[in-house]
Structure formats: C-alpha cells, structure tokens
Design a protein around this motif. Sequence first.
Motif, PDB file in Angstrom:
ATOM      1  N   PRO A 254       0.569  -1.485  -0.240  1.00  0.00           N
ATOM      2  CA  PRO A 254      -0.184   0.174  -0.054  1.00  0.00           C
ATOM      3  C   PRO A 254       1.007   1.408  -0.131  1.00  0.00           C
ATOM      4  O   PRO A 254       0.970   1.835  -1.208  1.00  0.00           O
ATOM      5  CB  PRO A 254      -1.013   0.268   1.386  1.00  0.00           C
TER       6      PRO A 254
ATOM      7  N   GLN B 163     -10.205   2.029   3.230  1.00  0.00           N
ATOM      8  CA  GLN B 163      -9.934   2.845   2.840  1.00  0.00           C
ATOM      9  C   GLN B 163     -10.126   3.968   2.261  1.00  0.00           C
ATOM     10  O   GLN B 163     -11.153   4.137   2.078  1.00  0.00           O
ATOM     11  CB  GLN B 163      -8.613   1.784   1.702  1.00  0.00           C
TER      12      GLN B 163
ATOM     13  N   ARG C  59      -4.812   3.305  -2.419  1.00  0.00           N
ATOM     14  CA  ARG C  59      -4.249   2.262  -1.461  1.00  0.00           C
ATOM     15  C   ARG C  59      -5.870   0.883  -2.058  1.00  0.00           C
ATOM     16  O   ARG C  59      -4.901  -0.188  -1.603  1.00  0.00           O
ATOM     17  CB  ARG C  59      -4.646   2.747   0.035  1.00  0.00           C
TER      18      ARG C  59
ATOM     19  N   TYR D 227      -4.721  -3.039  -1.806  1.00  0.00           N
ATOM     20  CA  TYR D 227      -5.239  -4.313  -1.276  1.00  0.00           C
ATOM     21  C   TYR D 227      -5.128  -4.758  -2.023  1.00  0.00           C
ATOM     22  O   TYR D 227      -5.804  -6.441  -1.831  1.00  0.00           O
ATOM     23  CB  TYR D 227      -5.999  -3.383   0.736  1.00  0.00           C
TER      24      TYR D 227
ATOM     25  N   ARG E 286      -5.854  -2.409  10.292  1.00  0.00           N
ATOM     26  CA  ARG E 286      -5.187  -1.026   9.929  1.00  0.00           C
ATOM     27  C   ARG E 286      -3.635  -0.862  10.876  1.00  0.00           C
ATOM     28  O   ARG E 286      -3.384  -0.876   9.883  1.00  0.00           O
ATOM     29  CB  ARG E 286      -6.873   0.182  10.256  1.00  0.00           C
TER      30      ARG E 286
ATOM     31  N   GLU F 128      -0.541  -2.045   9.637  1.00  0.00           N
ATOM     32  CA  GLU F 128      -0.013  -0.828   8.092  1.00  0.00           C
ATOM     33  C   GLU F 128       0.239   0.315   9.032  1.00  0.00           C
ATOM     34  O   GLU F 128       0.209   1.368   8.761  1.00  0.00           O
ATOM     35  CB  GLU F 128      -1.169  -0.899   7.335  1.00  0.00           C
TER      36      GLU F 128
END
Lengths: 470, 625
Positions: A218, A281, A286, A290, B596, B599
Amino acid sequence: MVYLLPKILVAGGALMSLLATLGLPRWRNGAFWVALVLLLAAGVDAAVLWQAEGNLSLLVAGSMIADPFSSLVDLLVVAAGVSSLLLSWNGDRYGPEFPALVAVAVLGMMMVAEAGNLIWLFLGVEVLSLPLYVLAASERTALGGEAGLKYLLLGAFSSGILLFGMALLYGATGTTLFVRYPNLPLGTGFGLYGVGFLLVLVGLGFKVAMVPFHMWVPDVYEGSPTPVTNLMAFGTKVGAAAAILRLVAYGFYPQAQWWSPLIGYLAVLTMIVGNLLALPQRDLKRLLAYSGIGHAGFLLVGIAAHNFLGSMAAVFYLVPYGLAAIGAFALIRLVEGNGEGVQLDDLEGLAYAHPWAAALFIVVMLSLAGIPLTAGFIGKFYLLQAALVANQTGLAVGLVVGTLVGLAAYLRPLQRMFARSRSERVQAFRWSWAGGAVLVVAACGTLFLGVYPSPMMHIVDQSANFFWLR
Amino acid sequence: MGMNGLATVLWPPLFGAASIAALGHGVPRRWVGAWASLMVLVSFVLALGPVLALGHLPVQARAMESTLFAWVTGFGPAVHWRLFLDPLSGVWVLVITGVGFLIHVYSIGYMDGDPGEARYFAYLNFFIFAMLLLVLAGNLAVLLIGWALVGLASYFLIGFWYERPSAVAAAKKAFVMNTLGDAGILLGLVLLYLRYHALSYPALFQVFAHAQPGDPFFDWTAFLLYVGAMAKSAQFPLHMWLADAMEGPTPVSALIHAATMVTAGVYLMVRIYPLLRLAPGVEALVGDIGAFTAIFAASIAFYQQDIKKVLAYSTLSQLGYMFLGVGVGALTAGVFHFLTHAFFKALLFLAAGSVIHALGGEQDLGRMGGLGRKMPWTAGAFAVGCLAIAGIPPFSGYFSKEAILGQAFNEGHWVLWGVGVLTAGMTAFYMFRAFFLTFFGPVRDEGLYHHAHEAPAVMTVPVLLLAVLAVIGGGFGRGLDAWLAPTFHAYPGAGTAALQEGPLFSTGLTVGLAVVGGLVAYVLYGVRQVPAKAGTDRIPGRWMLAAWGMDQAWTWAVVSPLKAVGSAFESAVEPAVLDGVRAIGRTVAAWAEDLRPLESGYVRRYGLSILVGLGAILAYYLIRV
C-alpha cells in the motif's frame, strides 16, 4: 534464437530510449515513442511466437524455457508496459528516463517467467526490481521518496531471503537448474531442499504481494506515480505469479502434496486480509493496492489446487485482473490530472460530470468484484471450479468469503461517484487520448471476456499446458 | 456449415439501432426514419439469399445451420451460439423484415415531429433484430435470448411515451406477464438440457422422433414451453397485457402486437411439433385454449369504444385461431393464418393509425364518424382489412381461416370447429361495427372532423401495399403448403400438417355467418346509426366492455395475495434479516479497522512481518513433520 527476439526488442527499446534522452531536447518525445513502438513490436512478436510454438524447448542449457506459456506472459507484461507508457503520456514530470526504465522492468518480468534456472530467475527478479525502485521515486514528492526507499529496503531484504533459499537449494542438489530437480532422488523431507524451497517461495511471495509479505504494497502503490503503480500492479504480479507457477510446475511437482496445503493457507489468508483491508481505505490507490493483495490470493488458489484446471484458471485470471487494474489506474490518471493520487471523496459527482468515464470505471470495478458479465466473474468461476475439482473446499470457501468482503470495498468508490454534493469536488478533467484509450480498451476487453471467454480459454488452455498436470 | 449468410441477416437492424442510439440526435430527424427503414430493407434483401438457397437444397435436408461460436463451455456439453434456417423460420424471417419494412416507412410519417423520433426508430430496429434472432435461433437457448429481447423491445415501445402513467403501467404489465412466459421456457429448456444434454433443434427432434408418448416428462416440458407461447401470444388467461399494450404508438401495435411478436408463440408451437406428438394432452390444451381465446376475445371486442382496443381484441381472437389450428394438427394452416393475419392486421392497424393521426390522437369511436369522405384511401384500405379478417371470399383471411376450420372438422374436433365458426360471425360484426362507426354515419365531433385529412403518401403507400397483400394473400396457400412440407416431413408428428379442404357446408356456414354479422353491423351502425356506446349500459354489454373482469380477477386471485405476502415479509421478516446483515457488515468493518494499525508505515515493522511470516511457515512444517 528467434525466440529471443521479443526480449531483444524490449532491451533494444530500453537502450534506444536512453540514447534518445541524450539527444536534442526536442527528441524528448522520441524516447517515449521508441520505447512504445519497440514494446508493441515485442508484443506482436510474442503473439507470433505463441502461435508458432508447439512444444517446450530449453535454451541456454535449460536456463530459459521457450514455450507458449513464456510467450503468453511476454504478451501480458508487454501489455502492462504499454499501458504504463500510455498512462505517462504527456508526463514530462516523470523524467526523461521513464520509458527506458519501464522497458527494462518489462524485460525483467519476461525473464522471471521463462526461467528454468535459479540464477536466471534471480537475475530476472533483480532486473525487474531495480528500475521499479527508481521509478517509484521518480516524482520528487515526500511520499514518492518514501515509497522508493521503502520498496528498496524491503526489496533488498526479500532478495536476500530469495537468494539464501536458492543457495540452500543449490547446496542440497548441486545444480541451479530447477527443471532437473524432479529427476533427483530427494524425497519430501524437511531438509535443506525443503527450507530452500520455502525461502524462495517467500521471496517470490513478496513480489506477488502474498500476506504476510505484503506490507510494502500500500505505501509503495500510494507513493509511486500512477503509471508506475500500474506497472507494479499488473506487470510485477504477472511476472511473480508466472515465476511461482513455473517453479512449482517444473521444479517441485513431485512434492505437490507437501507444498500445496501451505500455498492454500496462504491463499486464504491473502484473500481475506487483502479484501478486508481494502474496506476502510480512503485513497483509491491504496484501495487498489489491497485489492491487488486480495487478487494475489485468488491467483494462489489456482496454484494451490495443483491440477490442470487450477493452473489454467490462475493464468486466465491474470487477464481479467490485469485489464481491470489498468482500467482503474487509467481512471485515476484521468481524475488526478496534475495532482497526485485520488481520494474516494474526489470521485463525488463523477458520474454526472463524466458519465462515460464513470461507466467504464464501473465495468472494471465490477470485474474486480467478480460480477457476472464481466471477465472477473469468469475468472473467479474457473478458480472456484478448480478448487472444487481438487477437493479443496476450504479454498473455495475462502475464495467466496474474500469475494464477498471485496464486493463492499469495490462498491464504495462507485457509490461516491454517484453522490451529489453541494461542493462538486470532482474537477472537470480533459481526456487524454492515451489514458482514454487504455480505459476504453480495458473496459471493453473486460466485457468481451465476460460475455465470450472461449477464445481466451483456448489460449490459456494451450499455454498452461504443464505436462505433469495432465 | 460455415458462412452461409445467416448471421448477416441479423446485423443490419442491430447496427441501425446502435447507430441511431449513438448518433441519432445530431442528424435531421427525417434521416433517422429513412436510415432505420433502409436497414430493415437491407436485412430483407440479405434474407432472400439464404431463403431462396434453401429451396435448392435436397428435400431431405432443407435446413441451414451456422454456428457463430461456442458460447457456454466448461459445464458439460457446450451450448453453441447457433443459427438455423428452414422453410418454417424462412416464412417468419420474410414477414418480419418485409412487413417490418413497410411499417418502418409508415412510421416515418406517423412519428414525424415527435420529440422521441430517434429513440423510436432505435427501438424499432432493435425489435427487428431481436425478432430475427428469435426465429433464426438454432437452439432453445438462443431462442430464449431472442424471446426475452423482443419482450424488452416491446416494453420499451409500449412505454414509449413515458410521460403517460398509463403507458408506463401498460409496459410494466406486459413485461411482467411475458416474464412468466420466459420463466416457462427457461424451465422447459433446462429440463431438456438436463435429460438430453442438448438444446439444438435437430438434436432434440432426433431424440423425440424415437420416443413414445406417455412419459410425463414430455408433458411437462411441452407444457412449460407452451406457457411461454401463451404469454407471448396472449392466450387466455395471460392475455390482458395485449389490450393495454395499445398505449404504444400505433405502428408498434401493428408490427409487434399484431404482425410479428405475438405470433412468436405460434412459431414456437409449430417448431416443436415433434415434442407435441409426445404430449397429446398439451396439444389438445393448445387447441382448446386457442378456441376459447378466439371466442372470448371476440365477445370482448363487441362493445369496445376505442378503435385500437377493437383491433387488439381481434388480434387475440385471431391468435386463438392460429393456436386452434396447431392444436388440431393443422400446422400449415396455422402458419398460413399467421401469414395472412400479418398482412391484414398490419393493414388494419396502420389504417387505424392514419385515422388516429388525422384526428390528432383521438381513438374514441364515439367521436369519429363520416371520415370516409375525407379519407377515401384509408377507408378503402380499412374495408379491405375488414373483409379479409371477416373471412369473406376471395380475400386472404377467408382461405386461411377456412383451412383451419375445415381441418378441425375433418379431424373430428367438432366443438372447436363450432366455436371457430361462431367466432367468424362475431368477428365480422365487431370489425364492421368499427368500420361503420369510423367512416360512415354522422359526423360526431365537428372539431375533429374539420381538421381531419388524408394521410401523407409516406403513410398511405405502405397501407395500400398491405391492402394488396391482404387481398391476394390467400393465393399463397398452395405455395406455402409445398414450401413447408419438407419441414413437416423431417420428423414424425406432423402427419396432418398439410392444408386440407373442409366440407362445403362448413364453408357455407362460416361465410354465411360472417355475412350476417357484417349485415347486422351495417344495419345497426350504418343505417340506424346507433351510437357507439349503445348496449354498454346493461348486462352483458357492460361485462363485455369490461373484458369480463379478468383484470379484477387477476388482481384478486394473484396480485393482491402476492402483495400481501410481500408486505408481510417486509414488515416481519425483512427488518430482522436486514439487521442481521447490517450486523455482519459492521462486524467486518470493525475487523478491518482493527487490522489497520498493523500498517504502521515503519519499515522495521514491515520487515518484521516478513520474518514472522517466514518463521510461521517453517514452524508449520516443523510441527507437521
């Protein structure tokens, strides 16, 4: 040596494009055109070779495998390279050496798919990676620099793992020609040989964006210029997936029972994590990153099924995925204009400002989601069939769950497109002929394959004709 | 068989539809209609080639096939995109493109000045394409595609004036009822595919040729296909949509809801005659329902106040005749009646369209009258149509109707024969009622009459050409008999397909009743000048005007219960399900949010992830080994 011609053309394109950049300033466009024309010539030649080649032949003492599969992959990566060049049209900001670097990366992608030798494979991986490290950072923005550096560091790390695995394999077998491994008395133990294979798999899994080796994707996709992202998303994925397929199909097929469960687990993990993380997202690139991770999982399903249907389905799936990806990146390129990146909110009102662009974008997004009448559906259908024929119910369930989750992710940008907001955020953009052409071709191809997949199935049928699967 | 030109017949109208849809707004409006007409004419000319070539093939193999591509592969036996032309489909192809061309030309005048003219011609060309696909289909799958596409085209054109709520409602009704039929065909073809792994006509008919009746499988498949035919051809009880479909422009009614699309059911039933042999019960049902539809619709037409409604119910009634013919085994006679009906009914609709056009859209018979003086050509053409549909010799309708009734009598179906004869008399009455109310008698609305005028040549010429065909169409009988014979000799099941002569008294009775019916209409509406509304205030006229309350019956028996079930689900089940689905969605979104933070953006974390993954893989094998 006629078989080398596509590679020679691509390499020649890279060199001549570089030379052109040295020339007069008004030859700047020459660098672009010479690379584009030679890439197209390589594509045509690959298509001709595809038709001409009946059987597999080994070149350079088995280091290069010349068969329809190589030619098909050549065609696909050339398509990726051409689409990236077209998306960079009128993009002086990517620097004059951009076309040359794209051509070099395409050459690397061709090499990994045809490798019958670990050295050749490694060489290909590096040839494809090095230009991409530079390209990722070709725009002098903070995000661009970060992307290039991250890609370089992690790429080096994974190359180390790959190389270590190759060293172990060499140590265990005494040869780097992996096409010979099936003839050696190796068994299925967990010795040097097994560990070496796993390390190589991890190295290639990094390139194909397999979870948990996907973390770079990403950030790098987001920070890279859109044409470069396009090349990574389509080209690198094709090359790496083809390399994995080639490796397991030629080097490690006697141990299929040993590695296929692992690839199966990784496939399910990749599909679910990729699609799940696509959900929240807010940046379209991005989201597509994914999505690319999720689709790597779908590809692995075909490999894990380790039957003929599976390898066919995996190769077939590269096409719908590639078409949809380049279509989506073409739209990003149109919408972002001179800016960088597209937030989902930037799409608001697109359906009213540019109905045709919106319609084409809908087609490619629905294909990514796997809705019938698009190529994505056909691809997923064949993968599902392969998983079921291989009696791998878990894979099939994972595929369905991953698709379900992904659907929500892909519908969100479409929903934003139809939203009417008081402050119309979408900027009226000018269609560039090149970006428009990429978008139109991608969407039309997606629909065509969705309605009439037989010709492509025939091509794949001839190309994924790995002898051990029959 | 490779390229024998079958596919090329399909392309011109499709190309016309696409080009008009894409570019139709930028060009002068007149061009659009001319272009669309040209495309249909090209298709007609292209169709002549293969159809004529068909005549030179040996009698045993008088059919052409052309496989465009393998369509569905990968699930067992492939389904091909296959076209098929034999004498039977050839008749339909020529009528669709020939009559279709005349109606296209007529439309240039009729639709002139309508803001949606380009859209209209795009739809009309699309319809021609879909209808050609239906009759040229080489297997049931392609047929179903054509079948559904003509339904779609019909939906577009019924609802063409979409600002009118009534047109939208009528379009919806037609679509829903036709979808019932589509479902029937789909189920039927799935059954056949599951059992025989084939859908193409020759393959299926070969199997049927060697089967014996008695297996309920055949009854079911034949019945399901018949349900499709029933909906498309508006057979009782799926007939109400056709009357409402008159909301569309009148040329549409002529083309789709009289000459071509509604006869698709007849085509299908004739096409699957080898299957009907195996399902005698269904065959009898086809005839019985056909006869009932004929007389039932004729009775409704008696008191209709709207000129197009009269024609719509007469179409229903004539379709009933065709099905009656198929049901008693008079296959050629059924096709013959389709042919003459295409001529005279298109003629009647177009002539009525000229009247409506002249009166600025007025369709009420009660406000017409005396128009014969202003529109002599149209009146003459309408009279020809009435004589033909009433079955007065030597007009075309006489021959085809006679063929059906005579054969029904010969085959011993006396009840069906009696119903048909009676209906012939009723037909003459209501058609001449409409004729005299429109063109004779006193002027009932001065304002409308004052502005009325004969239609322009672009409308009158097609009408007159159709009138000629409606006069001489009866002469095609012998030729049609010989033309279709190879089709009906190919497989068992059509032993009585050829045209037959009925007994003389049957002819006398039919024609006599028709003359009486016509005379009664003349006396009532021509001489005594009874108003159009006469008789509608008491039973049975009130019921007949209300179409015997079939709409209410459907609403009561089907629509309301379904709506009730729907509301019950909406209030009871759906909220719960929806909550459940939403909860799943929220949960998944929450997981995604939880993932999330992984990341983080730190390269060291990413590298760690790779190492952890590698470690896990090695651990997996260590544990497993």
